[in-house]
Write an enzyme that holds these catalytic residues in place. Structure first.
Site, short mmCIF file in Angstrom:
data_model
loop_
_atom_site.label_atom_id
_atom_site.label_comp_id
_atom_site.label_asym_id
_atom_site.label_seq_id
_atom_site.Cartn_x
_atom_site.Cartn_y
_atom_site.Cartn_z
N GLU A 79 20.32 36.64 33.12
CA GLU A 79 19.71 37.00 34.40
C GLU A 79 19.63 35.84 35.36
O GLU A 79 19.88 35.98 36.55
CB GLU A 79 18.28 37.54 34.20
CG GLU A 79 18.21 38.90 33.56
CD GLU A 79 18.34 38.82 32.06
OE1 GLU A 79 18.39 37.68 31.55
OE2 GLU A 79 18.39 39.85 31.42
N HIS A 96 7.91 45.10 28.53
CA HIS A 96 8.74 45.98 29.34
C HIS A 96 7.90 46.85 30.26
O HIS A 96 8.37 47.85 30.76
CB HIS A 96 9.59 46.88 28.42
CG HIS A 96 10.65 46.13 27.70
ND1 HIS A 96 10.39 45.28 26.66
CD2 HIS A 96 11.98 46.09 27.89
CE1 HIS A 96 11.51 44.76 26.23
NE2 HIS A 96 12.50 45.22 26.95
#
Lengths: 392, 405
Positions: free
Chosen positions: B141, B210
C-alpha cells in the site's frame, strides 16, 4: 485400533486431553527403531549448504503427524460449514492443504520458541497447544474463546506457548516477529522466532526493512514464506517480479522446501533453528497450497482452475503422503488409520458442541482490556465520562 | 472572542443567507430554497462549470440500515425514469463514465483488475480498459499509493483503492506528506488530482483491524478533501466529482452499504463535493450524520415521527470541509443539534463538527450539542459486543428526546 494402541504404548505417549495435540517423540530412547525417509524433492538453497534429504523419524512420530494433520483438516472443514450456517461471521481464512507446515514446524522446535503468523492462524494455534473448544468458541465469538470472543478468526494468541498471533494487516507481523527475536537475543534465551507470512505479504516493504535490521543485528529470526501461490486473487507471477521468495533476502540465505511434505518441513526448520542461533536470519520458502479460497467470501475458482486444485489434492496432499508412508512401512493398517480419522472427527464435533453452549461475552467486556490498570482502579473512557468497569 | 465578534458582525450584515465567502473554502453550492434535486458543479478555483440539471428526485428514503440482498434485475421499467442499481454498481458506473471521458483516469489497487475488485466495484473494467489502466498491484500500500501520487503530479488521474480503508494506514505518510502537502510546499506547481477510495467502517464482525474509521485520522491533513457516500445516487455523483476535482479527494465508502439499491437518473450528473445533503427537512432538531449512520438515524426518525417530533436530517457528505452553509441554515431554524457518527468519541468527525458549529453558530443554539459516537474501544469480534460499540437507533431516539425537552 487395538494393534495401533499396542504399538503406540511401546512409545509411552503421554495421555493428555485428547483435544490437545500430542507432541511427537523423535528420540530413539522410546525404544522404537528410527525410520529414515527421503524428502519428496531435494532442498534448493540460496547462499547456504542445504541440509540432507534424509530425515530421521519414528513410527509414533508419523502416527502423531497423521493424527494431528487430520485434526487440523477436519477442524477447518467444520469451520467451513459453521461459516455457511452463519455461526462464524466476518472473515474466516482456512488452512486446509497447508497443514504440513504447521505440524513440521512444531516438530522441530519447543514451546519456548516463538511463532507469529498472519490471519490464517487456526491450525498454528492448535499446533502450539491451543484447544479445539477455545478455537471454535473464539470463532463463534463466545466468552470461552482464546481471545474472549473479542478477537475473532484473525486474532488467535497463546502467550504461554509462544504463539504471538493472529494478525489482520498483511505483512505487519514480520517486523513484530523480528522484534520477538530481538528480545530473545537480548535475554540470551537460546530460542528463535519464526515469522510466517504469505507470498502476497512478501511484497511488503516492511518485510525488507525488518530483514535488513535483523541481518545487521544477527537476530535469531526465521522468516517462513508460506507460498501458496496466490495472494487472494492475484497469482504470484502477477505480483512478484521474482517469485523465488527464498532468494529475496539477497544477503540473507534461504531454503526452498516442499511445504506439503511434513518431514521436509521438519528437517528445514530444525536446520534453520540451528543456523539462526549462530548466524542470524534465514528465509524458508514453503511451497504449499490452499484448497479453499483466500477466505470464505472467495470461491477460490475465479483465478485458478478446479483441475489445478484437484491435481494438487491428488498428488501432493500432506495427509495422503503420510498415510502412504505409514502403510508402506506397515506401521498401521488402513482401517486403523480410518479409525483415527473417525476419532478425530468425533473430537471436533464434540468441541463444536461444547463451544456452541458457551455464552456470549458480557456487555461490560466491551470496555475491558483496552488499557491495563492496577487492581482496585476504576476504568474510565478516554473522555473520563463514564465508569466502564471496576476491576476487583 | 474574535470569532464571536466576527459572527456578530456577519449576523448583523446578512439576513437569511449566510455569506458563503465567510468560510475558508470560498465556494459552496447554494441550494436555492424549494429546488431540491438540482445540482451545480462548482470548481475548486471558484468557477462554476456547466449546469447539470438532474431530474429532481422524489424523497424516497431508504430506511433499512444495512445491505439488502441484491434482487433480480437492475433494468429500469418503462414506467419509471432512470435505472435501478446497487451502490457498488453506481460507483462502477461513475468510474466507468469518467474513464471513458478522460483517458488519464486509471485505477490501481489490490485485486481490482482480473479479480474484479473485492467488493466488485471495478468488475469488468480490466477487460474493457486493459492492464495499464486498471492495475493489479502487489500488496504494498505504501508504495502504490505513493506511486499514484507521483503519477498524479505529472497529470494522470489515478483512483487508488484501498481494499479496506484500514490498509491505507500503511500509506499514511504518503497520503499526509505527499498527497496533502505537495501542492502547498511546491508553491502551487504540482497538483495532485488523485482519488483515494475504499470501504471502511464497522462491518459484520470483521474484527478490530478491519473495522476502522479512517476519516478521524485523515481529517487533520491539510490539503485533502474528504467525502463520504451513502446512497447509490450520491456514490456515483461523488465518485465523478472526486475524479474531476483537481484536489486530492478521499472517498469513504462503507462495507455494509455496498448492496443498497436505488433508482438513479439515466442522465449524467455530478454532485458537488463540498455540499451536504438534506435528507429530511424538519423543524425541531438538526441531526447531522453521514455514511451508515444515516440509516440508523432514519430508522430512529420513524420512531420519532410517531412520537410527534419533526427532526431535520442532514447527511453532511463532505467531511472536510464541512458544509457549514447548509448546516448553519439548519441550526438557525431548529436551534438544536445532534451529531450521529460512527467515528470514535475521541477525535472523530463529530468532535470537529461540534467545534465548528460552536465557533460559528453559538448564538443560535438553545441546547448543548449532543454527539453520539462509537465507543473508544477496538471493535470486538463478538456480534453482541460489536453492536454496543456502534450507535443504535434507540440511542438516537433517546438523545433527541433529551435534546428537545
Amino acid at each position: 485400533m487395538a494393534a495401533a494402541a499396542r504399538r503406540l504404548s511401546a512409545a509411552s505417549l503421554p495421555l493428555r486431553h485428547h483435544h490437545l495435540l500430542l507432541r511427537p517423540f523423535a528420540s530413539s530412547a522410546s525404544g522404537q527403531p528410527p525410520i529414515t525417509v527421503e524428502t519428496s524433492v531435494p532442498f534448493t538453497a540460496h547462499k547456504i549448504e542445504p541440509p540432507s534429504r534424509l530425515v530421521d523419524t519414528t513410527p509414533s512420530e508419523l502416527l502423531t503427524f497423521f493424527r494431528d494433520m487430520s485434526m487440523m483438516r477436519r477442524m477447518e472443514i467444520a469451520a467451513d460449514s459453521l461459516y455457511k450456517s452463519k455461526l462464524i461471521r466476518g472473515f474466516c481464512h482456512l488452512y486446509d492443504g497447508q497443514e504440513a507446515v504447521a505440524i513440521g514446524l512444531e516438530a522441530a522446535i519447543t514451546k519456548k520458541d516463538a511463532i507469529i503468523t498472519a490471519y490464517r492462524d487456526h491450525c498454528i494455534f492448535l499446533a502450539r497447544g491451543g484447544s479445539l473448544v477455545e478455537s471454535y468458541a473464539e470463532l463463534m465469538g463466545r466468552r470461552s474463546g482464546c481471545s474472549k470472543g473479542k478477537g475473532g478468526s484473525m486474532h488467535f494468541y497463546k502467550k504461554d506457548s509462544g504463539f504471538f498471533g493472529g494478525h489482520g494487516i498483511v505483512g505487519a507481523q514480520v517486523p513484530l516477529g523480528c522484534g520477538l527475536a530481538f528480545a530473545q537475543k537480548y535475554t540470551k534465551e537460546g530460542t528463535v522466532s519464526f515469522a510466517l507470512y504469505g507470498d502476497g505479504a512478501a511484497n511488503q516493504g516492511q518485510l525488507f526493512e525488518a530483514l535488513n535490521i535483523s541481518a545487521l543485528w544477527d537476530l535469531p529470526v526465521i522468516l517462513v514464506c508460506e507460498n501458496n501461490h496466490y495472494g487472494m486473487g492475484t497469482a504470484e507471477w502477477r505480483a512478484a517480479k521474482s517469485p523465488s521468495y527464498y532468494k529475496r533476502g539477497d544477503y540473507v540465505p534461504g531454503l526452498k522446501v516442499d511445504g506439503m511434505d511434513v518431514l521436509a518441513v521438519k528437517q528445514a526448520c530444525k536446520f534453520a533453528k540451528e543456523y539462526a542461533l549462530q548466524n542470524g536470519p534465514i528465509i524458508l520458502e514453503m511451497d504449499t497450497y490452499r484448497y479453499h479460497g483466500h477466505s470464505m467470501s472467495d470461491p477460490g475458482s475465479t483465478y485458478r482452475t478446479r483441475d489445478e486444485i484437484t491435481g494438487v489434492r491428488q498428488e501432493r496432499d500432506p495427509i495422503e503422503r503420510i498415510r502412504k508412508l505409514i502403510l508402506s512401512n506397515e506401521l498401521a493398517t488402513a482401517s486403523e488409520l480410518k479409525d483415527i480419522e473417525k476419532e478425530v472427527r468425533k473430537e471436533v464435533d464434540d468441541a463444536i458442541a461444547q463451544a456452541k453452549e458457551s455464552p456470549m461475552p458480557d456487555p461490560s467486556e466491551l470496555f475491558t482490556n483496552v488499557y491495563v490498570k492496577g487492581f482496585g482502579a476504576e476504568v474510565f473512557g478516554t473522555d473520563r465520562k463514564e465508569v466502564k468497569a471496576v476491576l476487583p | 472572542m474574535a470569532a464571536a465578534l466576527q459572527t456578530a458582525a456577519l449576523l448583523s450584515a446578512s439576513h437569511n443567507l449566510i455569506d458563503p465567502q465567510r468560510f475558508r473554502v470560498g465556494l459552496l453550492a447554494r441550494s436555492l430554497p424549494g429546488r431540491r434535486g438540482s445540482i451545480f458543479v462548482v470548481r475548486a478555483d471558484g468557477r462554476t462549470s456547466g449546469f447539470f440539471n438532474a431530474k429532481s428526485r422524489s424523497g424516497n428514503l431508504i430506511t433499512n440500515a444495512v445491505a439488502t440482498k441484491a434482487d433480480a434485475s437492475t433494468s429500469s421499467t418503462a414506467s419509471k425514469p432512470g435505472h435501478e442499481l446497487l451502490l457498488f454498481e453506481a460507483l462502477r458506473e461513475g468510474l466507468e463514465e469518467e474513464m471513458d471521458r478522460d483517458p488519464h483516469v486509471c485505477v490501481m489497487g489490490e485485486d481490482v483488475g482480473h479479480y474484479g475488485g473485492s467488493y466488485k466495484v471495478t468488475k469488468g473494467l480490466a477487460p474493457k480498459y486493459g492492464d495499464l489502466r486498471v492495475l493489479d498491484t502487489p500488496i504494498a500500500e505504501n508504495s502504490f499509493t505513493g506511486m499514484g501520487i507521483g503519477a498524479a503530479m505529472t497529470g494522470l488521474r489515478p483512483v487508488v483503492e484501498g481494499m479496506n480503508m484500514g490498509f491505507l494506514l500503511l500509506a499514511f505518510n504518503q497520503i499526509s506528506n505527499n498527497c496533502g502537502m505537495l501542492h502547498y510546499t511546491s508553491g502551487g506547481q504540482f497538483k495532485i488530482p488523485i482519488v483515494i477510495r475504499g470501504p471502511g467502517g464497522v462491518g459484520r464482525q470483521l474484527g478490530a483491524e478491519h473495522s476502522q474509521r479512517l476519516e478521524s485520522y485523515f481529517q487533520s491533513i491539510p490539503g485533502l478533501q474528504l467525502v463520504a457516500c451513502s446512497t447509490p445516487y450520491n456514490a456515483k455523483g461523488l465518485m465523478k466529482a472526486a475524479i474531476r476535482s483537481e484536489n486530492p479527494v478521499v472517498l469513504f465508502e462503507h462495507v455494509l452499504l455496498y448492496n443498497l439499491k436505488e433508482r438513479i437518473p439515466d442522465e449524467e450528473y455530478v454532485l458537488c463535493l463540498e455540499e451536504a445533503e438534506m435528507v429530511r427537512p424538519g423543524g425541531h432538531v438538526t441531526i447531522l450524520t453521514y455514511s451508515r449512520m444515516r440509516y440508523h438515524v432514519m430508522q430512529a426518525v420513524k420512531t420519532l415521527v410517531n412520537k410527534g417530533y419533526d427532526p431535520e436530517v442532514i447527511d453532511i457528505r463532505s467531511l472536510k470541509p464541512f458544509d457549514l452553509y447548509t448546516i448553519g441554515n439548519s441550526v438557525k431554524k431548529t436551534h438544536r443539534v445532534l451529531i450521529v457518527e460512527e467515528c470514535m468519541r475521541t477525535g472523530g468527525i463529530g468532535s470537529s463538527l461540534r467545534a465548528a458549529i460552536i465557533d460559528n453558530f453559538w448564538d443560535y443554539l438553545d441546547a448543548p450539542i449532543l454527539c453520539l459516537s462509537s465507543q473508544d474501544v477496538p471493535t470486538p469480534y463478538a456480534g453482541t459486543l460489536e453492536e454496543w460499540t456502534v450507535v443504535q437507533p434507540a440511542q438516537i431516539v433517546a438523545a433527541v428526546e433529551q435534546l428537545c425537552e
